[in-house]
Design an enzyme around this catalytic site. Structure first.
Site, PDB file in Angstrom:
ATOM      1  N   ASP A  67      59.882  -9.048  32.380  1.00  0.00           N
ATOM      2  CA  ASP A  67      58.637  -9.623  31.871  1.00  0.00           C
ATOM      3  C   ASP A  67      57.479  -9.479  32.848  1.00  0.00           C
ATOM      4  O   ASP A  67      57.666  -9.088  34.003  1.00  0.00           O
ATOM      5  CB  ASP A  67      58.842 -11.103  31.514  1.00  0.00           C
ATOM      6  CG  ASP A  67      59.562 -11.891  32.613  1.00  0.00           C
ATOM      7  OD1 ASP A  67      59.737 -11.352  33.714  1.00  0.00           O
ATOM      8  OD2 ASP A  67      59.945 -13.043  32.352  1.00  0.00           O
ATOM      9  N   ASP A 136      63.620 -24.953  30.455  1.00  0.00           N
ATOM     10  CA  ASP A 136      63.710 -25.147  29.002  1.00  0.00           C
ATOM     11  C   ASP A 136      64.682 -24.146  28.357  1.00  0.00           C
ATOM     12  O   ASP A 136      64.732 -24.016  27.140  1.00  0.00           O
ATOM     13  CB  ASP A 136      62.321 -25.035  28.353  1.00  0.00           C
ATOM     14  CG  ASP A 136      61.672 -23.675  28.579  1.00  0.00           C
ATOM     15  OD1 ASP A 136      62.297 -22.802  29.224  1.00  0.00           O
ATOM     16  OD2 ASP A 136      60.533 -23.472  28.111  1.00  0.00           O
ATOM     17  N   HIS A 138      64.629 -20.832  28.866  1.00  0.00           N
ATOM     18  CA  HIS A 138      64.115 -19.485  28.606  1.00  0.00           C
ATOM     19  C   HIS A 138      64.796 -18.448  29.493  1.00  0.00           C
ATOM     20  O   HIS A 138      65.189 -18.730  30.627  1.00  0.00           O
ATOM     21  CB  HIS A 138      62.579 -19.406  28.700  1.00  0.00           C
ATOM     22  CG  HIS A 138      61.979 -19.548  30.046  1.00  0.00           C
ATOM     23  ND1 HIS A 138      61.093 -20.538  30.386  1.00  0.00           N
ATOM     24  CD2 HIS A 138      62.099 -18.778  31.164  1.00  0.00           C
ATOM     25  CE1 HIS A 138      60.700 -20.388  31.629  1.00  0.00           C
ATOM     26  NE2 HIS A 138      61.297 -19.329  32.132  1.00  0.00           N
ATOM     27  N   GLU A 143      60.777 -18.104  25.108  1.00  0.00           N
ATOM     28  CA  GLU A 143      60.679 -19.560  25.090  1.00  0.00           C
ATOM     29  C   GLU A 143      61.405 -20.139  23.869  1.00  0.00           C
ATOM     30  O   GLU A 143      61.645 -19.426  22.887  1.00  0.00           O
ATOM     31  CB  GLU A 143      59.193 -19.959  25.023  1.00  0.00           C
ATOM     32  CG  GLU A 143      58.379 -19.572  26.254  1.00  0.00           C
ATOM     33  CD  GLU A 143      58.593 -20.513  27.443  1.00  0.00           C
ATOM     34  OE1 GLU A 143      59.663 -21.144  27.537  1.00  0.00           O
ATOM     35  OE2 GLU A 143      57.680 -20.605  28.271  1.00  0.00           O
TER      36      GLU A 143
HETATM   37  C1  GLP Z   1      60.154 -17.397  35.255  1.00  0.00           C
HETATM   38  C2  GLP Z   1      60.750 -16.055  34.819  1.00  0.00           C
HETATM   39  C3  GLP Z   1      62.199 -16.199  34.408  1.00  0.00           C
HETATM   40  C4  GLP Z   1      62.962 -17.020  35.424  1.00  0.00           C
HETATM   41  C5  GLP Z   1      62.353 -18.398  35.508  1.00  0.00           C
HETATM   42  C6  GLP Z   1      63.116 -19.356  36.403  1.00  0.00           C
HETATM   43  O1  GLP Z   1      59.656 -18.142  34.201  1.00  0.00           O
HETATM   44  N1  GLP Z   1      60.016 -15.451  33.750  1.00  0.00           N
HETATM   45  O2  GLP Z   1      62.761 -14.900  34.263  1.00  0.00           O
HETATM   46  O3  GLP Z   1      64.316 -17.099  35.085  1.00  0.00           O
HETATM   47  O4  GLP Z   1      61.047 -18.228  35.986  1.00  0.00           O
HETATM   48  O5  GLP Z   1      62.633 -19.326  37.704  1.00  0.00           O
HETATM   49  P1  GLP Z   1      63.329 -19.955  38.951  1.00  0.00           P
HETATM   50  O6  GLP Z   1      64.455 -19.068  39.311  1.00  0.00           O
HETATM   51  O7  GLP Z   1      62.255 -19.976  40.007  1.00  0.00           O
HETATM   52  O8  GLP Z   1      63.771 -21.322  38.565  1.00  0.00           O
END
Ligand code: GLP
Length: 236
Positions: A67, A136, A138, A143
């Site tokens: 993404d 959440d 995702h 989402e």
């Molecule tokens: C972002 C990314 C996700 C990732 C998420 C969790 O939103 N788009 O791909 O899994 O963050 O991040 P973290 O690992 O910092 O909790």
């Protein structure tokens, strides 16, 4: 599903890196699906160490990222392209022209999504997809919704995601409100999926995702339908 519970973030990172390294060893021209967020950073550090020690070779690997924020180009230090360069690509012998991140600055994001999916298909699909998980549920930026979306598409970020990701920006208002993300099709068609989750704050969503009902309200729950998923969860 293989569910591996470890104690520390270091163990999580080490185990995840070993699985990715194994993939690269058995298939040197692997297509790796890569993720951003804070969780995979330790995994990337381990991979960098292995590469610099000569134990793994990225020269024939292709990567496709999940993404990108809409409106941030690769020179912006909050963009996911910048993140990947900084946390992995600049430190290993991968060919930069073999690394792909959706273009969040594309004029036509629908066409960008279609081109991204076509490119993944042309590459023969993803061999191993690394995923983090949002609070959440995702994955990528898919989402919670009324339905699962297959194609790479533009999404409006949830307020909770904007809040969670604000820690990386100077202020919350700087977090883009939309993003482009790989959809469930390319993720679910990956031959292997490796999801990493760290810490007590992720416990509840990991439980919901892997031990609760399959529902687009918990996007990661779709992974219960994937034939080869490994989850590494670090408790602390
Ligand atoms: C972002 C990314 C996700 C990732 C998420 C969790 O939103 N788009 O791909 O899994 O963050 O991040 P973290 O690992 O910092 O909790």
């Amino acid at each position: 599903m293989k569910f591996i519970k470890v104690k520390t973030y270091e163990e999580l990172s080490h185990k995840a890196a070993l699985l990715i390294a194994a993939q690269m060893t058995v298939k040197p021209n692997s297509v790796l699906g890569l993720a951003t967020g804070s969780t995979p950073v330790g995994t990337y550090k381990e991979l960098i160490k292995m590469n610099q020690a000569g134990d793994i070779d990225f020269s024939t690997v292709t990567s496709v990222n999940l993404d990108e924020y809409v409106g941030l180009d690769g020179t912006n230090d909050q963009s996911y392209r910048y993140f990947m360069n900084d946390n992995l690509f600049d430190h290993v012998n991968i060919r930069k022209d073999h690394t792909f991140v959706p273009n969040g600055c594309a004029e036509d994001l629908k066409a960008e999504g279609e081109a991204y999916d076509a490119m993944i298909k042309e590459l023969g699909g993803i061999d191993l997809q690394l995923l983090g998980i949002g609070l959440d549920g995702h994955i990528g930026f898919n989402e919670p919704d009324e339905f699962f979306t297959g194609a790479t598409h533009e999404v409006v970020l949830d307020e909770s995601t904007i809040e969670a990701n604000a820690r990386f920006f100077e202020k919350k208002e700087d977090v883009p409100t939309t993003a482009i993300t790989m959809g469930m099709m390319s993720i679910m068609q990956a031959k292997k999926v490796l999801l990493v989750a760290n810490g007590a704050k992720k416990k509840e969503i990991v439980e919901k995702s892997f031990f609760g009902p399959i529902t687009p309200k918990v996007p990661a729950s779709i992974l219960q339908l994937h034939p080869d998923v490994t989850v590494i969860y670090a408790e602390e």
